[in-house]
Design an enzyme around this catalytic site. Structure first.
Site, short mmCIF file in Angstrom:
data_model
loop_
_atom_site.label_atom_id
_atom_site.label_comp_id
_atom_site.label_asym_id
_atom_site.label_seq_id
_atom_site.Cartn_x
_atom_site.Cartn_y
_atom_site.Cartn_z
N CYS A 86 0.80 -1.22 0.00
CA CYS A 86 0.00 0.00 0.00
C CYS A 86 0.83 1.27 0.00
O CYS A 86 0.27 2.37 -0.03
CB CYS A 86 -0.97 -0.02 1.18
N HIS A 90 -2.65 8.48 5.78
CA HIS A 90 -3.01 7.17 5.21
C HIS A 90 -4.46 6.88 5.59
O HIS A 90 -5.25 6.48 4.73
CB HIS A 90 -2.07 6.09 5.74
N GLU A 145 -0.88 6.13 13.21
CA GLU A 145 -0.59 7.39 12.52
C GLU A 145 -0.65 8.58 13.47
O GLU A 145 0.20 9.47 13.42
CB GLU A 145 -1.59 7.61 11.39
N LYS A 160 -9.48 8.52 1.89
CA LYS A 160 -10.04 7.18 1.77
C LYS A 160 -11.48 7.13 2.25
O LYS A 160 -12.23 6.22 1.89
CB LYS A 160 -9.19 6.17 2.56
N HIS A 181 -9.87 2.60 -0.48
CA HIS A 181 -8.46 2.24 -0.41
C HIS A 181 -8.10 1.40 -1.63
O HIS A 181 -8.43 0.22 -1.70
CB HIS A 181 -8.19 1.47 0.87
N PHE A 207 1.09 -3.29 4.31
CA PHE A 207 1.35 -4.63 4.82
C PHE A 207 2.81 -5.00 4.57
O PHE A 207 3.36 -4.70 3.52
CB PHE A 207 0.44 -5.65 4.14
#
Length: 423
Positions: A170, A310, A321, A342, A347, A406
């Site tokens: 990502c 994010h 975050e 998002k 996403h 990930f």
């Protein structure tokens, strides 16, 4: 370092809610959401049934029947966005040395939709153990190798320089642009066509995220399903899309009188070497990436006007975050608007980092911070200014945009208005 600087002179976005950069910014600035019940296949058997899909017809975007047959959906996105970015920049690539023009494309899952579809065909819906390749599309190999994305974009724009695919989950969209910047800074290229594309809304992808419960099970009101930083958040909404940029060496752009959207002033990526999907709550790895990106930009945290987060909408990511922003920006984190797009476009895995760069650039262009849609219930653990529901007029000369992927990948990029030294 050579002293060469990299700037963005062309932008094109394909995102849910309307293709094209203008439609993308309209959706963000109006705080509208483009999440809906999945229509690409019957989602009834799945735990999560919502997605952020693009209404996209290849032929309507200038792709001929042969191109559409040859390319997976994500590759089509990349080519259309690349052509749009070149047109937006006004650059005449035909008049340049093609060996000084490069391509970098980020993608987390490559040609997922094409491979999923072709497997169902050659296996007769999974009935055959020994598949019959005679039923496959002739260009199936292009679906298998992600390098085909970079090749297609290079062919589309006539680039004969460095051509690369970056796949870091990502964070691919940030990392692909970061790699392009490094090639310009080191003198390997004068112009890069760079960005990312993913089209992962397929049964296999939905099943994978269902298995680890990363996506939201909230299906009754799809438009409200993505809730970054909200106390009721329970997973992300899978999306698709692409954003591509023309990135030039600053002097090259100035000599041709190009409009410069922003300078990519700093970039860094780190790994937590900890867990495939887990994040430490203190946000140390992301904070380190932010620190290095700021150092490279020769800026301190107090010069950041907006943070494009994010903001996936999972419990641990949003806490992680928040901690990283406090750790890297100190008290200034509490004074800095933060938001997650998002909440509106979902996403799109590897593509989202580039789409978020585009959102950051447009926030600078318009001095407007896009909102975090669906943020109605405050989470005490997420106590920064997340710009809930409604966009905000705000002078924005420097933006921090971040990504978390990930595998423990953490990336950060600092975008700045040219001439920031005179501020």
């Amino acid at each position: 370092m050579t002293g060469r600087r990299a700037v963005i002179t062309g932008v094109e976005v394909l995102a849910p809610g309307g293709t094209g950069t203008k439609n993308f910014w309209s959706l963000l600035s109006e705080g509208r959401t483009a999440t809906r019940t999945i229509t690409f296949f019957d989602p009834t058997p799945f735990r999560s049934r919502v997605g952020a899909e693009i209404d996209f017809v290849a032929e309507e975007h200038g792709l001929g029947p042969q191109e559409a047959r040859r390319m997976d959906r994500a590759a089509q996105f990349a080519v259309v966005a690349a052509r749009g970015a070149v047109a937006d920049s006004g650059i005449e690539l035909d008049g340049l040395d093609p060996y000084r023009i490069g391509v970098t494309v980020g993608s987390a899952v490559g040609a997922t939709m094409g491979l999923d579809q072709e497997y169902r065909i050659v296996s007769d819906g999974g009935r055959l153990h020994l598949v019959d390749h005679g039923y496959a599309v002739p260009h199936l190999y292009n679906y298998l190798v992600p390098s085909s994305f970079a090749a297609e974009v290079a062919w589309a724009v006539g680039a004969q320089g460095a051509s690369t695919v970056v796949s870091t989950g990502c964070t691919s969209g940030i990392d692909a642009v970061g790699h392009a910047v490094e090639l310009i800074r080191e003198g390997s290229a004068d112009v890069m066509v760079a960005g990312a594309s993913d089209a992962p809304i397929s049964p296999i992808t939905v099943a994978c995220f269902d298995a680890i419960k990363a996506t939201t099970p909230r299906i009754d009101h799809p438009e409200q399903a993505s809730r970054p930083f909200d106390a009721t958040r329970n997973g992300f909404v899978l999306g698709e899309g692409a954003a591509m940029f023309v990135i030039e060496e600053l002097g090259h752009a100035q000599r041709r009188g190009a409009h410069v959207y922003a300078e990519i002033a700093g970039y860094a990526t780190r790994s937590n070497a900890y867990h495939m999907t887990g994040l430490r709550p203190d946000g140390a790895e992301m904070a380190e990436a932010i620190r290095v990106a700021l150092d490279e930009a020769r800026m301190n945290g107090e010069q950041i006007d907006y943070i494009n987060a994010h903001g996936s909408g999972t419990k641990q990511n949003d806490r992680h975050e928040t901690a990283a922003f406090k750790r890297s920006l100190g008290e200034h984190a509490y004074r800095t608007p933060v938001s997650s797009i998002k909440s509106m476009v979902g996403h799109s895995l590897g593509a989202i980092g580039s789409i978020e760069i585009a959102a950051s650039v447009l926030a600078m262009e318009h001095h407007v911070v896009p909102p975090t849609a669906n943020l109605r219930q405050r989470d005490p653990e997420c106590d920064l200014d997340y710009v809930p529901l409604t966009a905000r007029d705000h002078r924005t000369d420097a933006v921090l945009t971040v990504g978390s992927g990930f595998g423990g990948f953490q990336s950060a990029m600092v975008l700045a208005r040219p001439g920031r030294e005179q501020r």
